[in-house]
Design a protein around this motif. Structure first.
Motif, PDB file in Angstrom:
ATOM      1  N   SER A 129      -1.907   4.159  14.053  1.00  0.00           N
ATOM      2  CA  SER A 129      -2.029   5.652  13.610  1.00  0.00           C
ATOM      3  C   SER A 129      -3.609   5.804  13.292  1.00  0.00           C
ATOM      4  O   SER A 129      -4.139   5.001  13.115  1.00  0.00           O
ATOM      5  CB  SER A 129      -0.910   5.670  12.593  1.00  0.00           C
ATOM      6  N   GLN A 130      -4.040   7.116  13.023  1.00  0.00           N
ATOM      7  CA  GLN A 130      -5.288   7.528  12.825  1.00  0.00           C
ATOM      8  C   GLN A 130      -5.359   8.675  11.952  1.00  0.00           C
ATOM      9  O   GLN A 130      -4.467   9.603  11.967  1.00  0.00           O
ATOM     10  CB  GLN A 130      -5.997   7.964  14.057  1.00  0.00           C
ATOM     11  N   ASN A 131      -6.308   8.656  10.826  1.00  0.00           N
ATOM     12  CA  ASN A 131      -6.377   9.703  10.075  1.00  0.00           C
ATOM     13  C   ASN A 131      -5.443   9.912   9.366  1.00  0.00           C
ATOM     14  O   ASN A 131      -5.063  11.202   9.357  1.00  0.00           O
ATOM     15  CB  ASN A 131      -7.161  10.827  10.949  1.00  0.00           C
ATOM     16  N   MET A 132      -4.774   9.339   8.571  1.00  0.00           N
ATOM     17  CA  MET A 132      -3.875   9.390   7.528  1.00  0.00           C
ATOM     18  C   MET A 132      -4.215   9.145   6.062  1.00  0.00           C
ATOM     19  O   MET A 132      -5.006   8.197   5.724  1.00  0.00           O
ATOM     20  CB  MET A 132      -2.626   8.496   7.769  1.00  0.00           C
ATOM     21  N   THR A 133      -3.706  10.286   5.331  1.00  0.00           N
ATOM     22  CA  THR A 133      -3.829  10.020   3.929  1.00  0.00           C
ATOM     23  C   THR A 133      -2.590   9.964   3.063  1.00  0.00           C
ATOM     24  O   THR A 133      -1.529  10.758   3.406  1.00  0.00           O
ATOM     25  CB  THR A 133      -4.526  11.479   3.355  1.00  0.00           C
ATOM     26  N   LEU A 134      -2.630   8.867   2.152  1.00  0.00           N
ATOM     27  CA  LEU A 134      -1.408   8.738   1.290  1.00  0.00           C
ATOM     28  C   LEU A 134      -1.869   9.077  -0.013  1.00  0.00           C
ATOM     29  O   LEU A 134      -2.560   8.376  -0.395  1.00  0.00           O
ATOM     30  CB  LEU A 134      -0.797   7.388   1.357  1.00  0.00           C
ATOM     31  N   ASP A 135      -1.380  10.133  -0.764  1.00  0.00           N
ATOM     32  CA  ASP A 135      -1.995  10.394  -1.930  1.00  0.00           C
ATOM     33  C   ASP A 135      -0.845  10.637  -3.065  1.00  0.00           C
ATOM     34  O   ASP A 135       0.138  11.340  -2.657  1.00  0.00           O
ATOM     35  CB  ASP A 135      -2.592  11.823  -1.834  1.00  0.00           C
ATOM     36  N   ASN A 136      -0.973  10.120  -4.454  1.00  0.00           N
ATOM     37  CA  ASN A 136      -0.013  10.192  -5.438  1.00  0.00           C
ATOM     38  C   ASN A 136       1.453   9.683  -4.801  1.00  0.00           C
ATOM     39  O   ASN A 136       2.229  10.153  -5.006  1.00  0.00           O
ATOM     40  CB  ASN A 136      -0.061  11.588  -5.881  1.00  0.00           C
ATOM     41  N   VAL A 137       1.462   8.513  -4.054  1.00  0.00           N
ATOM     42  CA  VAL A 137       2.892   8.278  -3.911  1.00  0.00           C
ATOM     43  C   VAL A 137       3.213   7.141  -4.707  1.00  0.00           C
ATOM     44  O   VAL A 137       2.269   6.199  -5.438  1.00  0.00           O
ATOM     45  CB  VAL A 137       2.873   7.395  -2.445  1.00  0.00           C
ATOM     46  N   GLY A 138       4.414   7.088  -5.072  1.00  0.00           N
ATOM     47  CA  GLY A 138       5.313   5.925  -6.116  1.00  0.00           C
ATOM     48  C   GLY A 138       5.896   5.080  -5.243  1.00  0.00           C
ATOM     49  O   GLY A 138       6.824   5.611  -4.462  1.00  0.00           O
ATOM     50  N   ILE A 139       5.767   3.761  -5.120  1.00  0.00           N
ATOM     51  CA  ILE A 139       6.631   2.459  -4.406  1.00  0.00           C
ATOM     52  C   ILE A 139       7.153   1.633  -5.377  1.00  0.00           C
ATOM     53  O   ILE A 139       6.092   1.117  -6.231  1.00  0.00           O
ATOM     54  CB  ILE A 139       5.531   2.100  -3.447  1.00  0.00           C
ATOM     55  N   SER A 140       8.265   1.136  -5.639  1.00  0.00           N
ATOM     56  CA  SER A 140       8.582   0.310  -6.645  1.00  0.00           C
ATOM     57  C   SER A 140      10.122  -0.388  -6.094  1.00  0.00           C
ATOM     58  O   SER A 140      10.852   0.140  -5.184  1.00  0.00           O
ATOM     59  CB  SER A 140       9.193   0.831  -7.881  1.00  0.00           C
ATOM     60  N   ALA A 141       9.956  -1.622  -6.205  1.00  0.00           N
ATOM     61  CA  ALA A 141      11.106  -2.542  -5.999  1.00  0.00           C
ATOM     62  C   ALA A 141      11.248  -3.794  -7.048  1.00  0.00           C
ATOM     63  O   ALA A 141       9.879  -3.945  -7.601  1.00  0.00           O
ATOM     64  CB  ALA A 141      11.302  -3.030  -4.818  1.00  0.00           C
ATOM     65  N   PRO A 142      11.972  -4.340  -7.313  1.00  0.00           N
ATOM     66  CA  PRO A 142      11.894  -5.452  -8.480  1.00  0.00           C
ATOM     67  C   PRO A 142      11.046  -6.640  -7.918  1.00  0.00           C
ATOM     68  O   PRO A 142      10.863  -6.867  -6.768  1.00  0.00           O
ATOM     69  CB  PRO A 142      13.306  -6.140  -8.463  1.00  0.00           C
ATOM     70  N   GLY A 143      10.368  -7.229  -8.835  1.00  0.00           N
ATOM     71  CA  GLY A 143       9.395  -8.109  -8.513  1.00  0.00           C
ATOM     72  C   GLY A 143       9.947  -9.362  -7.913  1.00  0.00           C
ATOM     73  O   GLY A 143       9.171 -10.107  -6.802  1.00  0.00           O
ATOM     74  N   ASN A 144      11.374  -9.751  -7.834  1.00  0.00           N
ATOM     75  CA  ASN A 144      12.039 -10.735  -7.134  1.00  0.00           C
ATOM     76  C   ASN A 144      12.562 -10.549  -5.862  1.00  0.00           C
ATOM     77  O   ASN A 144      13.101 -11.232  -5.211  1.00  0.00           O
ATOM     78  CB  ASN A 144      12.750 -11.411  -7.919  1.00  0.00           C
TER      79      ASN A 144
END
Length: 344
Positions: A129-144
């Motif tokens: 992919s080209q010229n993509m912006t990800l802004d103010n995204v939240g990503i979460s999963a447990p540490g394990n």
């Protein structure tokens, strides 16, 4: 329900400025590919929650996919819920858990103000992919949670990640071969394995990694901080023009690390990497390390790391100075009052 969304996508795709609206509510869906090309700008307004089923038999290897789309905008404060807890304990043989959101051959696009939680595997995969912006995204999963990388980037150019909050069971951000002109700024990472380049050199015909900038980021309680990782033995490629600046470490186990002897199998031969790492700059990296060795450059004897510069580094362990371990690396500590101040 997914068929209704796919039908709405086709209508939006046929219209310049068309909008696929996913309203408030929770929608249990299996898998879908939103494919272009589209007539013009296409928007996905995600207000509600898309939740994946527990099905692991997805032929495409991902749950939600966007492919061959230009001028795509995804926004709306909604959530992609990968329902990962239903799969993390999977005992099946040769089981490949699906990626939550795949972007393949996507150009001139933006993902803004959306959340991804509890992916079965990677949260987001950006490929070719080209010229993509990800802004103010939240990503979460447990540490394990296993292999739940936040954002995976490969064979892509001009990718920007800004203002992200990422906590996972693996790399917060991983840049694989062919990643060029990637700018990562104002990202908070933790838990997870840090911000990584690699693993590199595993497959034939891999592409160079270059022009990566990571700035104004904070890593907290991660197993690694800023990591470059290559396998040994490996295919020959180059990693160069890498910039890390204004980084805060909070109790990070390996704040600065180059590992050119990574071998994921248990029976590893004594081999060297053929990946050339050069022109890597660390500027204003400060905070606390969870280990005494805060800087670890374990480079290849066949392809020594070249032109590695550290300036303004200040990393402590339990309030005391840290040390640097350096092997097969051409390193310069530039400027006074650095901690560590040189290789031990």
């Amino acid at each position: 329900m997914m068929q209704n969304f796919l039908k709405a996508w086709k209508e939006a795709c046929r219209t310049n400025g068309g909008v696929l609206l996913i309203p408030l509510g929770t929608y249990l869906v299996r898998d879908a590919t939103f494919q272009g090309p589209c007539r013009g700008q296409t928007k996905v307004n995600l207000k509600g929650t898309l939740k994946a089923t527990s099905d692991l038999t997805l032929d495409a290897g991902y749950w939600i996919g966007f492919s061959y789309v230009e001028n795509l905008i995804i926004y709306g404060n909604g959530t992609f819920d990968g329902n990962g807890a239903s799969a993390w304990g999977c005992k099946c043989q040769n089981c490949k858990l699906p990626i939550s959101i795949s972007f393949a051959f996507v150009r001139n696009s933006k993902v803004q103000d959306i959340n991804s939680v509890n992916s079965k595997s990677f949260h987001m995969n950006i490929f070719a992919s080209q010229n993509m912006t990800l802004d103010n995204v939240g990503i979460s999963a447990p540490g394990n949670s296993p292999n739940t990388d936040g954002i995976h980037i490969g064979k892509s150019n001009n990718i920007r990640i800004n203002n992200a909050h990422i906590g996972t069971g693996d790399d917060c951000i991983a840049m694989l071969d062919g990643s060029t002109n990637v700018n990562i700024s104002r990202v908070s990472c933790g838990p997870g394995h840090g911000i990584s380049i690699g693993s590199l050199g595993t497959n034939p015909q891999e592409k160079d990694v270059s022009s990566i900038t990571v700035s104004n980021c904070t890593l907290t309680n991660t197993t690694n901080g800023l990591r470059i990782k290559t396998v040994a033995p490996s295919q020959p490629i180059n990693v160069y023009n890498i910039r890390y600046q204004h980084i805060i470490m909070n109790n990070v186990q390996n704040p600065i690390i180059i590992d050119q002897h990574y071998c994921p199998s248990k029976n590893c031969p004594k081999a060297e990497s053929s990946v050339q790492i050069k022109d890597v700059k660390y500027d204003d990296v400060r905070g606390s390390s969870a280990t005494k060795i805060a800087v670890n450059f374990d480079c290849s004897r066949n392809k020594q790391c070249q032109d590695i510069h550290l300036s303004g580094v200040n990393l402590t362990f339990k309030g005391q100075p840290t040390t640097a371990s350096c092997s097969s690396a051409n390193i310069k500590f530039i400027g006074p009052k650095q901690t560590p101040s040189g290789c031990s």
